[in-house]
Each structure stands twice: as structure tokens, then as C-alpha cells.
Design a protein around this motif. Structure first.
Motif, PDB file in Angstrom:
ATOM      1  N   SER A   1       9.607  11.813   5.953  1.00 30.76           N
ATOM      2  CA  SER A   1       8.259  12.169   6.395  1.00 30.76           C
ATOM      3  C   SER A   1       8.317  13.241   7.469  1.00 30.76           C
ATOM      4  O   SER A   1       7.535  14.206   7.455  1.00 30.76           O
ATOM      5  CB  SER A   1       7.538  10.936   6.957  1.00 30.76           C
TER       6      SER A   1
ATOM      7  N   ASN B   1      -2.141   7.274  -5.136  1.00 29.27           N
ATOM      8  CA  ASN B   1      -1.448   8.066  -6.145  1.00 29.27           C
ATOM      9  C   ASN B   1      -1.524   9.527  -5.715  1.00 29.27           C
ATOM     10  O   ASN B   1      -2.619  10.098  -5.640  1.00 29.27           O
ATOM     11  CB  ASN B   1      -2.124   7.887  -7.508  1.00 29.27           C
ATOM     12  N   PRO B   2      -0.399  10.162  -5.402  1.00 26.26           N
ATOM     13  CA  PRO B   2      -0.447  11.540  -4.903  1.00 26.26           C
ATOM     14  C   PRO B   2      -1.080  12.525  -5.877  1.00 26.26           C
ATOM     15  O   PRO B   2      -1.582  13.571  -5.462  1.00 26.26           O
ATOM     16  CB  PRO B   2       1.027  11.873  -4.631  1.00 26.26           C
ATOM     17  N   ASP B   3      -1.104  12.178  -7.156  1.00 26.05           N
ATOM     18  CA  ASP B   3      -1.717  13.070  -8.147  1.00 26.05           C
ATOM     19  C   ASP B   3      -3.236  13.128  -7.994  1.00 26.05           C
ATOM     20  O   ASP B   3      -3.888  14.030  -8.537  1.00 26.05           O
ATOM     21  CB  ASP B   3      -1.365  12.606  -9.561  1.00 26.05           C
TER      22      ASP B   3
ATOM     23  N   VAL C   1      -1.495  12.693   1.926  1.00 22.60           N
ATOM     24  CA  VAL C   1      -1.179  11.607   1.006  1.00 22.60           C
ATOM     25  C   VAL C   1       0.322  11.283   1.027  1.00 22.60           C
ATOM     26  O   VAL C   1       0.710  10.139   0.787  1.00 22.60           O
ATOM     27  CB  VAL C   1      -1.631  11.948  -0.436  1.00 22.60           C
ATOM     28  N   TYR C   2       1.152  12.277   1.351  1.00 21.18           N
ATOM     29  CA  TYR C   2       2.602  12.051   1.275  1.00 21.18           C
ATOM     30  C   TYR C   2       3.129  11.192   2.428  1.00 21.18           C
ATOM     31  O   TYR C   2       3.866  10.213   2.174  1.00 21.18           O
ATOM     32  CB  TYR C   2       3.342  13.378   1.161  1.00 21.18           C
TER      33      TYR C   2
ATOM     34  N   TYR D   1      -4.833  13.480  -5.122  1.00 18.30           N
ATOM     35  CA  TYR D   1      -5.235  14.170  -3.900  1.00 18.30           C
ATOM     36  C   TYR D   1      -4.558  15.533  -3.820  1.00 18.30           C
ATOM     37  O   TYR D   1      -3.454  15.725  -4.335  1.00 18.30           O
ATOM     38  CB  TYR D   1      -4.863  13.326  -2.671  1.00 18.30           C
ATOM     39  N   ASP D   2      -5.246  16.453  -3.158  1.00 14.86           N
ATOM     40  CA  ASP D   2      -4.717  17.813  -3.082  1.00 14.86           C
ATOM     41  C   ASP D   2      -4.442  18.226  -1.638  1.00 14.86           C
ATOM     42  O   ASP D   2      -4.507  19.391  -1.292  1.00 14.86           O
ATOM     43  CB  ASP D   2      -5.683  18.810  -3.735  1.00 14.86           C
TER      44      ASP D   2
ATOM     45  N   LEU E   1       1.931   7.765   1.684  1.00 17.41           N
ATOM     46  CA  LEU E   1       2.717   7.113   0.647  1.00 17.41           C
ATOM     47  C   LEU E   1       4.064   6.643   1.201  1.00 17.41           C
ATOM     48  O   LEU E   1       4.541   5.554   0.857  1.00 17.41           O
ATOM     49  CB  LEU E   1       2.939   8.074  -0.522  1.00 17.41           C
ATOM     50  N   ASP E   2       4.680   7.451   2.075  1.00 16.24           N
ATOM     51  CA  ASP E   2       5.935   7.031   2.720  1.00 16.24           C
ATOM     52  C   ASP E   2       5.717   5.750   3.526  1.00 16.24           C
ATOM     53  O   ASP E   2       6.581   4.867   3.551  1.00 16.24           O
ATOM     54  CB  ASP E   2       6.461   8.132   3.639  1.00 16.24           C
TER      55      ASP E   2
END
Length: 204
Positions: free
Chosen positions: A133, A89-91, A98-99, A93-94, A102-103
Motif C-alpha cells: 500500500s 471490487n476494484p473493477d 479502492v486499492y 471504481y475508477d 482493498l489492501d
């Protein structure tokens, strides 16, 4: 989605060739893009939950087995349920990693769709996901990167992404369904362990 007219001009013939693929070819196209992007997820997982990296590796092996061993019997419904547990869940991680991770998960979902409830647009969506990406990573590296600027379309990672798609389509067009052909595609997709955004976790 990609909005650049110049980039769309480059993508148009690729998308046309993708639309002409049969289901077997589209499935392999998606698996190949997942294979190539997998280091992005593995790097993220190694820094968050190493067991998740192993889960993706096992899933990739099962996707390839389904293409390499015609007699294989794999319950992908169960595998899908297991994989959903490792999707980040990208929320939570900062950091940027993560992106692309997720892709990579989106690509895995498209592979599941190809093998299960095939819709027909999975391969096209996979290309757009992998390309997104690359564009996001280029924007991270260079805040001035502009996908609408034709000059920026010469970025090596972007050129490599389009060349990879063309090479993959060429191999798919020249091969009939069979394990030997799938093995050759797997070698191409492995890309010497280098992902679509240049990540490589292997030692030289």
C-alpha cells in the motif's frame, strides 16, 4: 511482492523476527497492521458506502475484544461472512482509493485466518500487504518513484512503515500474552489515527 534488493535487505531482519513469533504474537501483529491501515478503508467507504466504514470499525473492535477479553465468545465465521459483503471490487471504481481499501480488506482476511484456520505465514503476508500500500501510494505521488533506487528508500512513509514494524515487533518480544499487553499494542497501532499512507480522518 517487493523486488528491490535494497529494500529486501531492510526487510530481511524484520521477516526473520516475524517468523520467530508464536501464534498469539502473529495474530496481534496482523490486527495491529489492520488497525493502522483502517483509515484507508474508512475514507474510501465514506465516499462510496458509509455503512461499510462502520462495518470495519465493528470488526476491528471484535478482533481486539478477542485479545483483550480472554473469556469472549465471538463467532468469527459469521463475522467473516458479513465482512465479505463489504470488500470492494476494484473493477467497479475508477480512483486510486479502492486499492489501499482493498489492501485493508486483505489484512482483515489475514486476521480471520490467524483466529481461525491458522497457516503461520499470515504476519509476513500482512507486512507485505501493508508495505505494498505504501509503495503504491508513493508511486502515485511521484511517477518517478523507484523502489529499486536506494535514495527513494528514504521516503518518510516508507521509513515510518519499517519503523512501525520494528516497534511492533519489539513490543511483542517484550510482552507475554495478556490483555494489558494487547491494550498497549492497540494504542501503538492506532498511531494517533494516522494510516500507513498518511491518511487521518480525525480533526486536529
Amino acid at each position: 511482492m517487493v523486488n528491490s534488493d535494497s529494500l529486501q535487505e531492510k526487510l530481511a531482519p524484520i521477516e526473520l523476527r516475524i517468523s520467530a513469533l508464536n501464534r498469539w504474537q502473529k495474530t496481534l501483529f496482523c490486527i495491529c497492521l489492520l488497525q493502522r491501515s483502517s483509515p484507508n478503508f474508512q475514507l474510501f467507504a465514506e465516499n462510496t458506502d458509509p455503512e461499510h466504514a462502520e462495518a470495519l470499525s465493528k470488526l476491528l473492535n471484535l478482533f481486539w475484544e478477542s485479545q483483550l477479553v480472554p473469556s469472549s465468545r465471538i463467532n468469527f465465521a459469521v463475522q467473516h461472512e458479513r465482512f465479505e459483503l463489504v470488500i470492494p471490487n476494484p473493477d467497479d471504481y475508477d480512483f486510486f482509493g479502492v486499492y489501499p481499501a482493498l489492501d485493508c480488506c486483505v489484512l482483515a482476511e489475514l486476521c480471520f485466518s490467524c483466529i481461525g484456520d491458522f497457516q503461520g505465514d499470515e504476519a509476513s503476508n500482512a507486512l507485505q500487504t501493508s508495505l505494498a500500500s505504501v509503495l503504491s501510494f508513493l508511486e502515485l505521488q511521484n511517477p518517478e518513484f523507484d523502489e529499486h533506487d536506494a535514495q527513494h528508500l528514504n521516503a518518510p512513509l516508507l521509513v515510518d512503515e519499517l519503523e512501525f514494524a520494528n516497534s511492533l515487533l519489539l513490543m511483542l518480544a517484550n510482552h507475554d500474552k495478556g490483555s494489558k499487553q494487547a491494550a498497549e499494542l492497540r494504542t501503538l497501532a492506532y498511531n494517533q489515527g494516522v494510516s500507513n499512507i498518511g491518511i487521518c480522518l480525525e480533526d486536529d
